[in-house]
Motif scaffolding. Structure first.
Motif, PDB file in Angstrom:
ATOM      1  N   ARG A  63       0.820  -1.206   0.000  1.00  0.00           N
ATOM      2  CA  ARG A  63       0.000   0.000   0.000  1.00  0.00           C
ATOM      3  C   ARG A  63       0.857   1.261   0.000  1.00  0.00           C
ATOM      4  NH1 ARG A  63      -3.981  -2.393   4.626  1.00  0.00           N
ATOM      5  NH2 ARG A  63      -1.937  -3.122   5.305  1.00  0.00           N
ATOM      6  N   ALA A 268      -7.310   5.794   0.055  1.00  0.00           N
ATOM      7  CA  ALA A 268      -7.385   4.610   0.916  1.00  0.00           C
ATOM      8  C   ALA A 268      -8.799   4.063   1.032  1.00  0.00           C
ATOM      9  CB  ALA A 268      -6.856   4.957   2.309  1.00  0.00           C
ATOM     10  N   ASN A 271      -9.277   0.400   0.114  1.00  0.00           N
ATOM     11  CA  ASN A 271      -8.599  -0.403   1.146  1.00  0.00           C
ATOM     12  C   ASN A 271      -9.417  -0.430   2.427  1.00  0.00           C
ATOM     13  OD1 ASN A 271      -6.059   0.791  -0.552  1.00  0.00           O
ATOM     14  ND2 ASN A 271      -5.582  -1.218   0.299  1.00  0.00           N
ATOM     15  N   TYR A 272     -10.002   0.714   2.782  1.00  0.00           N
ATOM     16  CA  TYR A 272     -10.823   0.794   3.999  1.00  0.00           C
ATOM     17  C   TYR A 272     -12.019  -0.140   3.893  1.00  0.00           C
ATOM     18  CZ  TYR A 272     -13.683   2.821   7.735  1.00  0.00           C
ATOM     19  OH  TYR A 272     -14.442   3.000   8.872  1.00  0.00           O
ATOM     20  N   ASP A 275     -10.942  -3.730   4.243  1.00  0.00           N
ATOM     21  CA  ASP A 275     -10.514  -4.065   5.605  1.00  0.00           C
ATOM     22  C   ASP A 275     -11.671  -4.161   6.590  1.00  0.00           C
ATOM     23  OD1 ASP A 275      -7.939  -4.105   4.732  1.00  0.00           O
ATOM     24  OD2 ASP A 275      -7.241  -2.392   5.913  1.00  0.00           O
ATOM     25  N   PHE A 390      -0.708   5.339   4.449  1.00  0.00           N
ATOM     26  CA  PHE A 390      -0.456   3.965   4.009  1.00  0.00           C
ATOM     27  C   PHE A 390       0.677   3.310   4.806  1.00  0.00           C
ATOM     28  CE2 PHE A 390      -2.699   5.253   0.036  1.00  0.00           C
ATOM     29  CZ  PHE A 390      -3.672   4.251   0.063  1.00  0.00           C
ATOM     30  N   ALA A 393      -0.872   2.243   7.945  1.00  0.00           N
ATOM     31  CA  ALA A 393      -1.691   1.050   7.742  1.00  0.00           C
ATOM     32  C   ALA A 393      -0.825  -0.195   7.589  1.00  0.00           C
ATOM     33  CB  ALA A 393      -2.574   1.241   6.511  1.00  0.00           C
ATOM     34  N   ASP A 394       0.266  -0.087   6.834  1.00  0.00           N
ATOM     35  CA  ASP A 394       1.165  -1.236   6.648  1.00  0.00           C
ATOM     36  C   ASP A 394       1.778  -1.688   7.976  1.00  0.00           C
ATOM     37  OD1 ASP A 394       0.756  -1.547   3.942  1.00  0.00           O
ATOM     38  OD2 ASP A 394       2.441  -0.259   3.365  1.00  0.00           O
ATOM     39  N   GLN A 396       0.411  -1.839  10.726  1.00  0.00           N
ATOM     40  CA  GLN A 396      -0.583  -2.533  11.548  1.00  0.00           C
ATOM     41  C   GLN A 396      -0.838  -3.963  11.088  1.00  0.00           C
ATOM     42  OE1 GLN A 396      -2.016  -1.185  14.382  1.00  0.00           O
ATOM     43  NE2 GLN A 396      -0.520   0.446  14.012  1.00  0.00           N
ATOM     44  N   PRO A 407      -6.414  -2.266   9.711  1.00  0.00           N
ATOM     45  CA  PRO A 407      -5.272  -1.338   9.631  1.00  0.00           C
ATOM     46  C   PRO A 407      -5.615   0.015   8.980  1.00  0.00           C
ATOM     47  CG  PRO A 407      -4.612  -3.538   8.972  1.00  0.00           C
ATOM     48  CD  PRO A 407      -6.100  -3.570   9.109  1.00  0.00           C
ATOM     49  N   THR A 408      -6.356  -0.016   7.880  1.00  0.00           N
ATOM     50  CA  THR A 408      -6.670   1.238   7.189  1.00  0.00           C
ATOM     51  C   THR A 408      -7.574   2.122   8.035  1.00  0.00           C
ATOM     52  OG1 THR A 408      -6.529   0.033   5.089  1.00  0.00           O
ATOM     53  CG2 THR A 408      -7.462   2.245   5.021  1.00  0.00           C
ATOM     54  N   ALA A 411      -5.544   3.848  10.575  1.00  0.00           N
ATOM     55  CA  ALA A 411      -4.704   4.872   9.944  1.00  0.00           C
ATOM     56  C   ALA A 411      -5.482   6.144   9.623  1.00  0.00           C
ATOM     57  CB  ALA A 411      -4.066   4.313   8.672  1.00  0.00           C
TER      58      ALA A 411
END
Length: 487
Positions: A63, A268, A271-272, A275, A390, A393-394, A396, A407-408, A411
């Motif tokens: 990410r 993001a 990604n959110y 997740d 990002f 997030a990574d 986490q 994670p996202t 973040a």
């Protein structure tokens, strides 16, 4: 229309023109033409958010590495707004910057074509950097142009309506991504090849649009025009040296923080969703992103309407405060609840960027072109905040639906912090007299609404605009009834 007359690409900034007191009627054509540009970079920005997630999957990159797209795109903005585009703007005028930006946009789109075909992430980032320089050039000219082209009283409304078409572009891009690019191919590596045709079409369109701008008779607004407006409203601050324009630098700081947060959230978003919502495909995430961007576009139309009845600075404060209130729950909530919080956040993000531009340029007078470069340069926050989000997030690890670890979502504390920093400007423009008084005097001025061109230097000349071709590319017809200009 003047399309067969020799176009003028250079206008002296030391001379006042008829554009100093443009009426609503006179400003319609140039505003419509410039509004097309807002759709173009909205589409480009929305497409970038969609491609971000697909690059992660198809090219197996992290990410934080995929955020290189945002870094390349928005990192180009200060190079344009404080460098080449701003230099052209101050030495030649708005028209040439529009053409220059469109040419760069077209060149970058052509370079993106083979990079997508060969699945070169580094090459595509380079193409995006060139596109970012083109769009940064367009924003350097278009945002301030909309604030000054027409009666100053309605500048916030004008720029927000135009930016609403930017929002429409951000909706169209993820819809195409979901229903056209990735519908049948999913995350297959060949899916990126379908995007190449979009960039080829963009290149053809923007080159054609550059030709239209070259031949179009759009008014040039000079520094002398802006100094006149500042003087007439008794709200000018250009009597102080440029380094003392602290309101401008505060606006640029707020723009940096806000834009960074906005870009991070949009970049993001998919990604959110992945997740926090179990069994959600990237295609579904793109559709949800399109819905969120639809809320963003709706917010701009709604905000523009509200500004007709309420002072823009009040609307700005309320919307900025709501961004903070609704982004906070997205950190702890999951599933549809968390996604809905982001929807509402994007709705209230809508008017922030253009309103900062309009309020930040108030009273700059002869410094307007130079100052606009700093405010637009604040867009570079979009290159800084997404990598931070990002990276957070990574750090986490991976999402765990059983424990609710996302994670996202965690973040999202990053854009929250930047929203709070940008909030300081909305507080200042409402509660600090030095900020508030300048904004209010421009909101109540009647320049361009009553007694149009009454102070114009050209009125003393026979025929109005005779002998002034070098000042104004195409003299416009003004309708006067009882001393008042009508649409």
């Amino acid at each position: 229309m003047g399309f067969f007359k020799k176009p003028t690409l250079k206008v002296s900034d030391n001379k006042r023109t008829r554009a100093a007191e443009l009426t609503l009627r006179e400003s319609i054509y140039p505003l419509c033409l410039v509004t097309i540009l807002f759709f173009l970079w909205g589409f480009s920005y929305g497409l970038l958010d969609t491609l971000n997630k697909h690059f992660q999957v198809t090219l197996s990159i992290t990410r934080s590495r995929s955020s290189g797209l945002q870094a390349a795109y928005f990192g180009a903005y200060p190079l344009a707004s404080l460098g080449h585009a701003n230099w052209i703007l101050r030495h030649y005028g708005y028209k040439l910057v529009f053409i220059w930006g469109l040419v760069l946009y077209g060149v970058g789109s052509l370079i993106a074509w083979p990079c997508l075909l060969n699945r070169s992430f580094g090459g595509f980032c380079a193409a995006i950097f060139i596109i970012g320089n083109g769009l940064g050039s367009l924003e350097t000219a278009a945002n301030p142009y909309l604030t000054v082209c027409g009666p100053p009283k309605y500048s916030e409304i004008r720029i927000n309506i135009a930016q609403a078409f930017n929002g429409i572009g951000t909706v169209v891009a993820p819809v195409l991504g979901s229903y056209v690019f990735f519908k049948n191919t999913g995350d297959d590596i060949n899916s990126l090849k379908t995007v190449q045709w979009v960039y080829l079409a963009i290149a053809i369109f923007v080159f054609a649009l550059a030709v239209v701008f070259y031949f179009s008779p759009i008014p040039e607004i000079t520094d002398a025009d802006m100094a006149f407006q500042a003087s007439e409203t008794h709200a000018g601050t250009d009597v102080k040296p440029f380094r003392s324009q602290y309101r401008l630098f505060h606006a640029a700081f707020a723009q940096f923080c806000y834009t960074g947060a906005q870009v991070a959230i949009a970049g993001a978003f998919i990604n959110y969703v992945a997740d926090t919502r179990p069994n959600t495909s990237d295609s579904t995430g793109a559709r949800l992103l399109a819905g969120a961007q639809g809320a963003f576009a709706l917010g701009r139309f709604a905000g523009s309407g509200i500004m007709k009845f309420a002072r823009p600075r009040w609307v700005f404060l309320v919307f900025m405060t709501m961004c903070i209130i609704f982004i906070a729950p997205s950190i702890t909530q999951r599933g549809n609840t968390g996604v809905s919080m982001l929807y509402v956040t994007l709705f209230f993000e809508s008017i922030i960027f253009p309103t900062i531009v309009a309020l930040g340029m108030r009273g700059l007078g002869k410094y307007s072109k130079r100052g606009s470069g700093f405010i637009v340069g604040g867009v570079s926050g979009g290159a800084v905040v997404p990598p931070i989000l990002f990276a957070a997030a990574d750090s986490q690890g991976k999402a765990n639906f059983e424990t609710g670890h996302a994670p996202t979502a965690l973040a999202m504390t990053v854009p929250l912090a930047f929203f709070v920093a940008a909030w300081s400007y909305s507080l200042a423009v409402n509660f600090v007299p030095a900020y508030r008084d300048v904004a209010d005097k421009f909101t109540t001025t009647e320049i361009g609404l009553t007694g149009a061109h009454a102070h114009d230097e050209e009125n003393g000349m026979s025929g109005g605009a005779s002998g002034e071709a070098e000042k104004y590319a195409e003299p416009m017809e003004t309708e006067r009834l009882n001393g008042e200009s009508k649409i």
